[in-house]
Structure formats: C-alpha cells, structure tokens
Design a protein around this motif. Structure first.
Motif, mmCIF file in Angstrom:
data_model
loop_
_atom_site.group_PDB
_atom_site.id
_atom_site.type_symbol
_atom_site.label_atom_id
_atom_site.label_comp_id
_atom_site.label_asym_id
_atom_site.label_seq_id
_atom_site.Cartn_x
_atom_site.Cartn_y
_atom_site.Cartn_z
ATOM 1 N N TYR A 30 74.405 77.562 -35.365
ATOM 2 C CA TYR A 30 74.215 76.426 -34.779
ATOM 3 C C TYR A 30 75.447 75.383 -34.816
ATOM 4 C CZ TYR A 30 72.912 75.040 -39.465
ATOM 5 O OH TYR A 30 72.929 74.866 -40.911
ATOM 6 N N THR A 31 75.447 74.522 -33.982
ATOM 7 C CA THR A 31 76.795 73.775 -33.928
ATOM 8 C C THR A 31 76.133 72.089 -34.359
ATOM 9 O OG1 THR A 31 77.573 74.882 -31.896
ATOM 10 C CG2 THR A 31 78.471 72.672 -32.339
ATOM 11 N N LEU A 32 77.123 71.602 -35.157
ATOM 12 C CA LEU A 32 76.713 70.371 -35.816
ATOM 13 C C LEU A 32 77.780 69.330 -35.261
ATOM 14 C CD1 LEU A 32 74.971 69.292 -38.034
ATOM 15 C CD2 LEU A 32 76.779 69.458 -39.796
ATOM 16 N N ALA A 33 77.507 68.409 -34.658
ATOM 17 C CA ALA A 33 78.282 67.237 -34.187
ATOM 18 C C ALA A 33 78.220 66.325 -35.019
ATOM 19 C CB ALA A 33 77.419 66.657 -32.809
ATOM 20 N N VAL A 34 79.556 66.031 -35.531
ATOM 21 C CA VAL A 34 79.966 64.937 -36.538
ATOM 22 C C VAL A 34 80.957 64.044 -36.014
ATOM 23 C CG1 VAL A 34 81.005 64.876 -38.925
ATOM 24 C CG2 VAL A 34 79.852 66.976 -38.153
ATOM 25 N N ALA A 35 80.519 62.729 -36.355
ATOM 26 C CA ALA A 35 81.311 61.457 -36.047
ATOM 27 C C ALA A 35 82.367 61.305 -36.716
ATOM 28 C CB ALA A 35 80.492 60.360 -35.827
ATOM 29 N N ARG A 36 83.690 61.116 -36.094
ATOM 30 C CA ARG A 36 84.794 61.103 -36.989
ATOM 31 C C ARG A 36 84.773 59.390 -37.554
ATOM 32 N NH1 ARG A 36 89.805 63.097 -33.409
ATOM 33 N NH2 ARG A 36 89.035 65.266 -33.165
ATOM 34 N N LEU A 37 85.135 59.130 -38.672
ATOM 35 C CA LEU A 37 85.325 57.897 -39.346
ATOM 36 C C LEU A 37 86.710 57.452 -38.881
ATOM 37 C CD1 LEU A 37 84.178 58.565 -43.092
ATOM 38 C CD2 LEU A 37 82.889 57.316 -41.177
ATOM 39 N N ASP A 38 86.607 56.642 -37.830
ATOM 40 C CA ASP A 38 87.883 55.968 -37.259
ATOM 41 C C ASP A 38 87.846 54.475 -37.133
ATOM 42 O OD1 ASP A 38 90.091 55.400 -35.842
ATOM 43 O OD2 ASP A 38 89.674 56.334 -34.218
ATOM 44 N N ARG A 39 88.155 53.789 -38.107
ATOM 45 C CA ARG A 39 88.027 52.337 -38.191
ATOM 46 C C ARG A 39 88.702 51.715 -37.233
ATOM 47 N NH1 ARG A 39 85.369 53.100 -42.579
ATOM 48 N NH2 ARG A 39 85.885 53.671 -44.586
ATOM 49 N N SER A 40 89.838 52.169 -36.576
ATOM 50 C CA SER A 40 90.516 51.342 -35.626
ATOM 51 C C SER A 40 90.029 51.404 -34.337
ATOM 52 C CB SER A 40 92.026 52.152 -35.476
ATOM 53 O OG SER A 40 91.801 53.326 -34.990
ATOM 54 N N HIS A 41 88.881 52.323 -33.889
ATOM 55 C CA HIS A 41 88.426 52.038 -32.727
ATOM 56 C C HIS A 41 86.862 51.952 -32.823
ATOM 57 C CE1 HIS A 41 92.131 54.515 -31.822
ATOM 58 N NE2 HIS A 41 92.118 53.782 -30.931
ATOM 59 N N GLU A 42 86.290 51.076 -31.852
ATOM 60 C CA GLU A 42 84.832 51.062 -31.875
ATOM 61 C C GLU A 42 84.103 52.108 -31.803
ATOM 62 O OE1 GLU A 42 82.141 47.840 -29.800
ATOM 63 O OE2 GLU A 42 83.774 46.916 -30.830
ATOM 64 N N ASN A 43 84.412 52.919 -30.841
ATOM 65 C CA ASN A 43 83.697 54.086 -30.236
ATOM 66 C C ASN A 43 84.592 55.324 -30.968
ATOM 67 O OD1 ASN A 43 81.715 52.626 -29.079
ATOM 68 N ND2 ASN A 43 82.971 52.812 -27.176
ATOM 69 N N GLY A 44 84.206 55.872 -31.945
ATOM 70 C CA GLY A 44 84.845 56.981 -32.576
ATOM 71 C C GLY A 44 84.752 58.254 -32.046
ATOM 72 N N GLU A 45 85.156 59.273 -32.207
ATOM 73 C CA GLU A 45 85.267 60.717 -31.525
ATOM 74 C C GLU A 45 84.297 61.439 -32.291
ATOM 75 O OE1 GLU A 45 88.838 62.442 -30.577
ATOM 76 O OE2 GLU A 45 89.941 60.441 -30.022
#
Length: 139
Positions: A30-45
C-alpha cells in the motif's frame, strides 16, 4: 540504524498477494500519503511512500485497512533494483512494515472500532468509559 516512523493516509486499498511455495505468506502493498511539516507555507506538500507488510501485518492490512484511513507505520527502509522489460535498470525504495496501528479522528467509527468494539482515545489519551459513572468507587 535503519528506522522509519510515518503517519499518513492510505491512497488506496492494500493490494494483497500470497507467496508461492511450501509455506504461503501474505504480502500486502500500500501507499501512505504523508504531509510534510512545512511551517513556512500554509499548504504543505505531501510525500507518497510505498509500504510492504508480510505475514500477520499483511493479513491485518487486508482485513481492516481501506483507502483514506489514517494509520501509523513503523519499519525500515529497503532499497533494491531490477531490470524492466525495456532493459532499463529501475531502483526502488520501500518501507518494510514491522508495526502498524490505526489512527483516526474523534467520533469517526472506523474498522479498528468495529473490530475491537472499543472507541479510539480522544486527543491526550482520554476516552469515555462505557457504562454508568455512578458505579465507580471514587465518585
């Protein structure tokens, strides 16, 4: 040390196969989608990590996991390579699952609750105690 811990959502239902030979072993991918912790941008990758589980972990994934479910995975990285049908060498990296657990938001009944009959804990580890509070000895 080779250790990975990820929290994310499944991008699709796990794909289950069984190994051949004398002792059959379940293999789940399976593939796991993990949000990056990017405090400089509101919409992280978001990063997408291919995971592979064997044996009992694969059987749990087959039975209880589904697309969109939030889980936490602990395991290790495994890299490999193969030559595709066009003769090009393809390099791979997978998360080999050693441990996996359900996660979810409060009030969302998921397969973990259905399987165990127990609600998930609220943030901070607290959850409601089923039954009558009057029967507790410290009331």
């Amino acid at each position: 040390m080779n250790k990975v811990i990820l929290t994310g959502r499944l991008t699709r239902d796990p794909e289950i196969r069984y190994s051949g030979g004398e002792s059959t072993i379940a293999v789940a991918r399976y593939t796991l989608a993990v949000a990056r912790l990017d405090r400089s941008h509101e919409n992280g990758e978001t990063d997408f990590f291919p995971c592979v589980a064997f044996g009992k972990n694969a059987e749990v994934a087959e039975r209880y996991f589904s697309k969109g479910m939030k889980i936490v995975v602990a395991g290790h990285l495994r890299s490999g390579s193969y030559t595709n049908k066009d003769g090009y060498k393809v390099y791979t990296t997978d998360i080999v699952v050693e441990n996996q657990e359900f996660m979810g938001s409060l009030g969302q009944k998921n397969s973990a609750e259905e399987a165990t009959g127990m609600p998930e804990a609220a943030p901070g580890g607290w959850s409601d105690i089923p039954g009558d509070m009057e029967d507790l000895p410290f009331n």
